[in-house]
Design a protein around this motif. Structure first.
Motif, PDB file in Angstrom:
ATOM      1  N   ASN A  17      43.833  67.803  28.630  1.00 61.53           N
ATOM      2  CA  ASN A  17      43.111  66.670  28.037  1.00 61.53           C
ATOM      3  C   ASN A  17      42.825  66.873  26.549  1.00 61.53           C
ATOM      4  N   TYR A  18      43.523  67.831  25.917  1.00 58.73           N
ATOM      5  CA  TYR A  18      43.282  68.155  24.506  1.00 58.73           C
ATOM      6  C   TYR A  18      44.623  68.181  23.780  1.00 58.73           C
ATOM      7  N   ILE A  19      44.839  67.198  22.893  1.00 57.49           N
ATOM      8  CA  ILE A  19      46.092  67.070  22.155  1.00 57.49           C
ATOM      9  C   ILE A  19      45.802  67.303  20.678  1.00 57.49           C
ATOM     10  N   ASP A  20      46.457  68.315  20.096  1.00 54.47           N
ATOM     11  CA  ASP A  20      46.148  68.758  18.740  1.00 54.47           C
ATOM     12  C   ASP A  20      47.290  68.429  17.786  1.00 54.47           C
ATOM     13  N   THR A  21      47.001  67.626  16.771  1.00 57.91           N
ATOM     14  CA  THR A  21      48.003  67.284  15.772  1.00 57.91           C
ATOM     15  C   THR A  21      47.377  67.362  14.388  1.00 57.91           C
ATOM     16  N   GLY A  22      48.139  66.979  13.358  1.00 52.00           N
ATOM     17  CA  GLY A  22      47.646  67.026  11.987  1.00 52.00           C
ATOM     18  C   GLY A  22      48.436  66.072  11.120  1.00 52.00           C
ATOM     19  N   ARG A  23      47.813  65.580  10.052  1.00 56.09           N
ATOM     20  CA  ARG A  23      48.440  64.602   9.166  1.00 56.09           C
ATOM     21  C   ARG A  23      49.754  65.107   8.588  1.00 56.09           C
ATOM     22  N   VAL A  24      49.814  66.408   8.258  1.00 55.75           N
ATOM     23  CA  VAL A  24      51.011  66.928   7.582  1.00 55.75           C
ATOM     24  C   VAL A  24      52.008  67.546   8.560  1.00 55.75           C
ATOM     25  N   TYR A  25      51.686  67.654   9.837  1.00 54.78           N
ATOM     26  CA  TYR A  25      52.604  68.285  10.778  1.00 54.78           C
ATOM     27  C   TYR A  25      53.910  67.496  10.853  1.00 54.78           C
ATOM     28  N   LEU A  26      55.002  68.221  10.675  1.00 55.85           N
ATOM     29  CA  LEU A  26      56.342  67.640  10.798  1.00 55.85           C
ATOM     30  C   LEU A  26      56.488  66.380   9.955  1.00 55.85           C
ATOM     31  N   ASN A  27      55.922  66.443   8.735  1.00 52.98           N
ATOM     32  CA  ASN A  27      56.011  65.328   7.773  1.00 52.98           C
ATOM     33  C   ASN A  27      55.475  64.018   8.349  1.00 52.98           C
ATOM     34  N   GLY A  28      54.426  64.122   9.122  1.00 51.21           N
ATOM     35  CA  GLY A  28      53.812  62.933   9.691  1.00 51.21           C
ATOM     36  C   GLY A  28      54.359  62.528  11.043  1.00 51.21           C
ATOM     37  N   GLU A  39      45.379  56.744   7.606  1.00 48.01           N
ATOM     38  CA  GLU A  39      46.795  56.930   7.935  1.00 48.01           C
ATOM     39  C   GLU A  39      46.942  57.627   9.287  1.00 48.01           C
ATOM     40  N   SER A  40      46.093  58.597   9.552  1.00 48.86           N
ATOM     41  CA  SER A  40      46.153  59.304  10.835  1.00 48.86           C
ATOM     42  C   SER A  40      45.819  58.363  11.986  1.00 48.86           C
ATOM     43  N   ARG A  41      44.776  57.562  11.817  1.00 44.32           N
ATOM     44  CA  ARG A  41      44.400  56.631  12.900  1.00 44.32           C
ATOM     45  C   ARG A  41      45.527  55.654  13.204  1.00 44.32           C
TER      46      ARG A  41
END
Length: 430
Positions: free
Chosen positions: A97-108, A149-151
């Motif tokens: 139930n925990y999904i971790d991402t980031g704005r810059v990961y893999l160029n978006g 942008e992330s949202r």
């Protein structure tokens, strides 16, 4: 549920009790009651997954989190969205139930993959994280820009766990404090745009403590930790310090960016020296799940086989799960690593930084060069050295050293840092 309701439910299976026996029947009925209560309390509850409290947030997160940085890629360098979506949804079906991402990961594309995977009702089953990259900000207003942008990429109005990405000494001094990023995080939380605020971290323990103490509103942190690097960055004391301040603790890179998933034979022999046989990855994850203060181990998964294996390991995750023999085996493995010929005995404590010429000394020694010595994989080493270590985020390569000697008196190990950096430069070519 009161006692009357409990016995009413158990009475419905009285006939089965004649076959199973009264004690077995009572145990099964009580187990069902507990599972129903957990299902009402824990998001996306699955009885085959283990869950842990995430600090003061009041929510329980799966022991295994899905890290969205190392997704399967296509030949053209783009994320394989079909594979990635299937993998994420399988993990959710397994109780993650925990999904971790980031704005810059893999160029978006990482956030886009999350958005695709969670479309069609899957979003309500998980907590979503993302991160705000301070080094990409040219002005304070970029914080709000990156957040929006992330949202949009994820397809959500609210991000559950939001980080200031990769706080280090440069980031704290150059952007986090001057741009008032902590205050901006607090406002996002007050406005209901994020549920919980936190930070990811890559620096020494002293700075970690300073950041933790910078705001009473921190809900969680994300640190790098594994059994090989128990002194590295925030180290083994980081989770304890964060938990003592009421924060949940997520851990990234549990297998050291794949290194602990494919051990050299000397280290594997040390792991199995006490007779305990487990896959390399399971050893690495069990080490983290053994730590009571660790809420979730965020694992980057590259295939469906990775997902299935990690779900299996997570079903057995418990605090204080390691036996004395297993702890001894991990100690033997650390010694085997440090006995590698040419190994630089750097713990990555970061006492030597900031370097006047921005050389990323601890990262180069403890993470890049020593890994190379063990595996002799120059392609992988150069990826860690040139792609994962930008001059802005971590620092400059060994070739930037001018032999000023400012680092020498700072090193607890008494390493001859300039000469060792010269060795790295000769080996790595820069």
């Amino acid at each position: 549920m009161d006692r009357r309701d409990f016995f009413k439910r158990t009475g419905l299976t009285l006939a089965a009790g004649a076959l199973l026996g009264p004690r077995v029947l009572a145990d099964e009925a009580e187990k069902r009651v507990v599972q129903e209560e957990l299902s009402g309390k824990i998001l996306n509850y699955n009885p085959r997954m283990q869950y842990r409290p995430m600090g003061r947030t009041g929510v329980d997160v799966s022991a295994l989190g899905f890290g969205m940085l190392r997704l399967p890629m296509q030949a053209n360098g783009s994320v394989d969205f079909d594979q990635s979506v299937a993998m994420v949804r399988r993990a959710i079906e397994g109780g993650v139930n925990y999904i971790d991402t980031g704005r810059v990961y893999l160029n978006g594309q990482s956030e886009q993959a999350v958005g695709k995977a969670l479309a069609g009702g899957w979003r309500d089953r998980v907590y979503v994280t993302s991160k705000s990259p301070w080094w990409a900000m040219e002005r304070p207003e970029d914080f709000e820009k990156f957040f929006d942008e992330s949202r949009r990429a994820i397809g959500t109005d609210v991000i559950d766990f939001y980080h200031i990405h990769m706080i280090m000494h440069r980031g704290l001094n150059e952007k986090v404090v001057p741009y008032k990023l902590i205050e901006k995080m607090e406002k996002l939380k007050a406005d209901g745009k994020i549920r919980f605020m936190g930070f990811s971290f890559h620096d020494r323990l002293q700075l970690f403590k300073k950041v933790v103490e910078a705001s009473s509103a921190w809900d969680f942190c994300l640190i790098q930790h594994n059994y090989l690097d128990y002194e590295y960055e925030a180290g083994v004391l980081g989770p304890k310090y964060a938990a003592a301040n009421g924060m949940g603790v997520a851990v990234m890179k549990p297998v050291r960016t794949g290194f602990l998933a494919n051990l050299p034979q000397s280290m594997r022999d040390a792991l199995h020296s006490t007779g305990v046989e487990k896959p390399d990855v399971e050893w690495a994850l069990d080490y983290l799940w053994d730590i009571p203060e660790v809420s979730v181990a965020v694992s980057g998964m590259n295939s469906m086989a990775d997902v299935e294996a990690n779900l299996k390991y997570a079903s057995k995750a418990r605090p204080n799960m390691l036996t004395p023999d297993e702890r001894e085996a991990l100690g033997a493995t650390i010694r085997a690593f440090r006995e590698t010929p040419g190994h630089i005995d750097c713990t990555g404590c970061y006492q030597c930084i900031p370097c006047p010429h921005n050389v990323a000394i601890g990262y180069i020694f403890a993470y890049v060069y020593n890994n190379y010595l063990v595996h002799k994989d120059m392609k992988r080493a150069m990826s860690d050295y040139t792609i994962a270590m930008s001059p802005i985020q971590r620092g400059a390569p060994a070739s930037a050293c001018v032999n000023c000697g400012a680092c020498l008196e700072k090193c607890p190990q008494g390493l001859d840092i300039p000469n060792l950096l010269a060795r790295v430069k000769e080996t790595m070519g820069k």
